[in-house]
Write an enzyme that holds these catalytic residues in place. Structure first.
Site, mmCIF file in Angstrom:
data_model
loop_
_atom_site.group_PDB
_atom_site.id
_atom_site.type_symbol
_atom_site.label_atom_id
_atom_site.label_comp_id
_atom_site.label_asym_id
_atom_site.label_seq_id
_atom_site.Cartn_x
_atom_site.Cartn_y
_atom_site.Cartn_z
ATOM 1 N N ALA A 151 -5.678 -1.852 -4.572
ATOM 2 C CA ALA A 151 -6.712 -0.994 -5.282
ATOM 3 C C ALA A 151 -6.500 -0.924 -6.770
ATOM 4 C CB ALA A 151 -6.606 0.334 -4.731
ATOM 5 N N TYR A 182 -9.753 4.402 -16.356
ATOM 6 C CA TYR A 182 -9.867 5.135 -15.150
ATOM 7 C C TYR A 182 -11.461 5.341 -14.677
ATOM 8 C CZ TYR A 182 -7.839 6.986 -10.967
ATOM 9 O OH TYR A 182 -7.405 7.116 -9.557
ATOM 10 N N SER A 207 0.780 -1.244 0.174
ATOM 11 C CA SER A 207 -0.093 -0.067 -0.134
ATOM 12 C C SER A 207 0.823 1.331 0.033
ATOM 13 C CB SER A 207 -0.962 -0.015 1.335
ATOM 14 O OG SER A 207 -1.647 -1.137 1.448
ATOM 15 N N VAL A 217 -14.581 4.539 6.768
ATOM 16 C CA VAL A 217 -14.907 5.663 6.881
ATOM 17 C C VAL A 217 -16.683 5.970 6.370
ATOM 18 C CG1 VAL A 217 -12.837 6.927 6.140
ATOM 19 C CG2 VAL A 217 -14.194 6.416 4.308
ATOM 20 N N LYS A 231 -11.220 11.818 -8.428
ATOM 21 C CA LYS A 231 -9.904 12.474 -8.239
ATOM 22 C C LYS A 231 -9.840 13.945 -8.557
ATOM 23 C CE LYS A 231 -7.757 8.679 -6.617
ATOM 24 N NZ LYS A 231 -7.636 8.332 -5.064
HETATM 25 N N1 LIG Z 1 -1.897 2.154 -7.111
HETATM 26 C C1 LIG Z 1 -1.820 3.352 -8.094
HETATM 27 O O1 LIG Z 1 -1.329 2.921 -8.968
HETATM 28 C C2 LIG Z 1 -2.454 4.443 -7.476
HETATM 29 C C3 LIG Z 1 -1.838 5.576 -8.266
HETATM 30 C C4 LIG Z 1 -2.259 6.802 -7.890
HETATM 31 C C5 LIG Z 1 -3.037 7.013 -6.759
HETATM 32 N N2 LIG Z 1 -3.380 5.812 -5.971
HETATM 33 C C6 LIG Z 1 -4.225 6.324 -4.950
HETATM 34 O O2 LIG Z 1 -3.691 5.857 -3.736
HETATM 35 C C7 LIG Z 1 -4.642 5.605 -2.653
HETATM 36 C C8 LIG Z 1 -3.957 4.333 -2.038
HETATM 37 O O3 LIG Z 1 -4.216 2.984 -2.900
HETATM 38 P P1 LIG Z 1 -3.384 1.993 -3.082
HETATM 39 O O4 LIG Z 1 -3.014 1.818 -4.511
HETATM 40 O O5 LIG Z 1 -2.204 1.788 -2.031
HETATM 41 O O6 LIG Z 1 -4.198 0.792 -2.610
HETATM 42 P P2 LIG Z 1 -4.527 -0.190 -1.153
HETATM 43 O O7 LIG Z 1 -5.300 -1.127 -1.773
HETATM 44 O O8 LIG Z 1 -3.285 -0.588 -0.988
HETATM 45 O O9 LIG Z 1 -5.064 0.912 -0.381
HETATM 46 C C9 LIG Z 1 -6.617 1.502 -0.678
HETATM 47 C C10 LIG Z 1 -7.029 1.519 0.700
HETATM 48 O O10 LIG Z 1 -8.263 2.124 0.723
HETATM 49 C C11 LIG Z 1 -8.833 1.516 2.012
HETATM 50 N N3 LIG Z 1 -10.436 1.706 1.750
HETATM 51 C C12 LIG Z 1 -11.174 1.389 0.983
HETATM 52 N N4 LIG Z 1 -12.378 1.674 1.425
HETATM 53 C C13 LIG Z 1 -12.353 2.274 2.625
HETATM 54 C C14 LIG Z 1 -13.368 2.683 3.677
HETATM 55 N N5 LIG Z 1 -14.718 2.648 3.398
HETATM 56 N N6 LIG Z 1 -12.866 3.121 4.935
HETATM 57 C C15 LIG Z 1 -11.499 3.065 5.137
HETATM 58 N N7 LIG Z 1 -10.627 2.671 4.285
HETATM 59 C C16 LIG Z 1 -11.062 2.125 2.986
HETATM 60 C C17 LIG Z 1 -8.569 -0.225 1.785
HETATM 61 O O11 LIG Z 1 -8.805 -0.432 3.033
HETATM 62 C C18 LIG Z 1 -7.042 0.127 1.379
HETATM 63 O O12 LIG Z 1 -6.060 0.134 2.686
HETATM 64 C C19 LIG Z 1 -5.896 5.615 -3.211
HETATM 65 O O13 LIG Z 1 -6.582 6.757 -3.006
HETATM 66 C C20 LIG Z 1 -5.564 5.242 -4.888
HETATM 67 O O14 LIG Z 1 -6.751 5.851 -5.519
HETATM 68 C C21 LIG Z 1 -2.933 4.597 -6.546
#
Ligand SMILES: NC(=O)c1ccc[n+]([C@@H]2O[C@H](COP(=O)([O-])OP(=O)(O)OC[C@H]3O[C@@H](n4cnc5c(N)ncnc54)[C@H](O)[C@@H]3O)[C@@H](O)[C@H]2O)c1
Length: 259
Positions: free
Chosen positions: A200, A160, A24, A70, A167
């Site tokens: 995710a 996306y 994560s 949340v 976003k």
């Molecule tokens: N992986 C990528 O390529 C990427 C790129 C840019 C931005 N992001 C963003 O980074 C952030 C983290 O994602 P990640 O890629 O580390 O994946 P991840 O799956 O490791 O993390 C996503 C997190 O969201 C949490 N979550 C979902 N619903 C929830 C809720 N109702 N209450 C509390 N927590 C909740 C999950 O438990 C998880 O820990 C996200 O906002 C994602 O959109 C990811």
């Protein structure tokens, strides 16, 4: 690198929301903050997620741990009450969570349901506003807040879908929160990491193509890892970045500058 990092965040209190496992982005932030000396509060989504997150919280010597969904009324308030009671203050907040129902995420925006759109917006965007509202009173000496965005906020990234507008709203929210909280010494940053193979990300169709494209485009010629995001947030958390707020900071080896 870690051994040469000085404890520039020593004594800072940081809440990290969004660790699902050691892939994560939130874990990269937590690790960088801890390496720089911060005390951590770490949450897991629910009892199913707990066994994957709790060992990481122990490894990072988190002084506060809690369950947080949340979308469940009262859980955010309870968490901030716990932080207020235990720490009496908060300096740093990382919001690294996103969610959209699979059918809405994997269909085009034209077909996105009102319910799916509202859920995605609530969990991935408005929850940051709710967190900021609860965190701000604990940041009496100033602080910094981070929310994870993605290039799809500003450019059309195939597949996306609904997360693009969500976003975009998150980045705009960061600007407005930066404006409203600036007079209180609280800085707000949207961070836009390049693609990373996380849980995710596995919900996005043909994610491999995004990874290949990003690696091809990036002037630095490499994909990023979660520590790149963590160190960027750690820098922005320090007083070395005290005049920076409201912007979207890209951590993507420069890929976003290339057409
Ligand atoms: N992986 C990528 O390529 C990427 C790129 C840019 C931005 N992001 C963003 O980074 C952030 C983290 O994602 P990640 O890629 O580390 O994946 P991840 O799956 O490791 O993390 C996503 C997190 O969201 C949490 N979550 C979902 N619903 C929830 C809720 N109702 N209450 C509390 N927590 C909740 C999950 O438990 C998880 O820990 C996200 O906002 C994602 O959109 C990811």
């Amino acid at each position: 690198m870690e051994t040469t990092i000085s404890r520039v965040l020593a004594g800072q209190k940081a809440l990290i929301v969004g660790i699902a496992n050691d892939q994560s982005i939130a874990y990269g932030c937590a690790k960088a903050f801890r390496t720089a000396g911060a005390d951590l509060a770490i949450t897991w989504l629910n009892e199913k997620a707990r066994p994957h997150v709790e060992p990481l919280a122990i490894e990072l010597e988190a002084s506060i741990t809690a369950s947080l969904d949340v979308s469940k009324p009262g859980e955010l308030d309870a968490l901030f009450q716990m932080i207020g009671k235990k720490w009496g203050r908060l300096d740093l907040l990382v919001h690294s969570i996103a969610f959209a129902p699979k059918s809405d995420l994997q269909g085009g925006l034209l077909d996105c349901s009102a319910e799916g759109f509202a859920t995605a917006m609530d969990i991935s965007c408005h929850s940051f506003i709710r967190m900021a509202r609860l965190a701000a009173p604990l940041m009496a000496d100033g602080g910094a807040m981070f929310a994870m965005s993605y290039l799809g906020a500003n450019k059309v990234v195939p597949n996306y879908n609904v997360m693009g507008p969500v976003k975009a709203a998150l980045e705009a929210s960061c600007r407005y929160l930066a404006y409203e909280l600036g007079p209180r010494g609280v800085r707000v940053h949207a961070i836009s990491p390049g693609p990373l193979n996380t849980r995710a990300a596995s919900g996005i169709k043909d994610f491999e193509l995004l990874l290949n494209e990003a690696a091809k485009k990036a002037p630095l010629g490499e994909l990023i890892d979660i520590m790149d995001v963590g160190w960027t947030c750690a820098y922005l958390a320090t007083s070395f970045a005290q005049r920076l707020t409201g912007d979207t900071v890209y951590v993507d080896s420069g890929a976003h500058i290339v057409a």
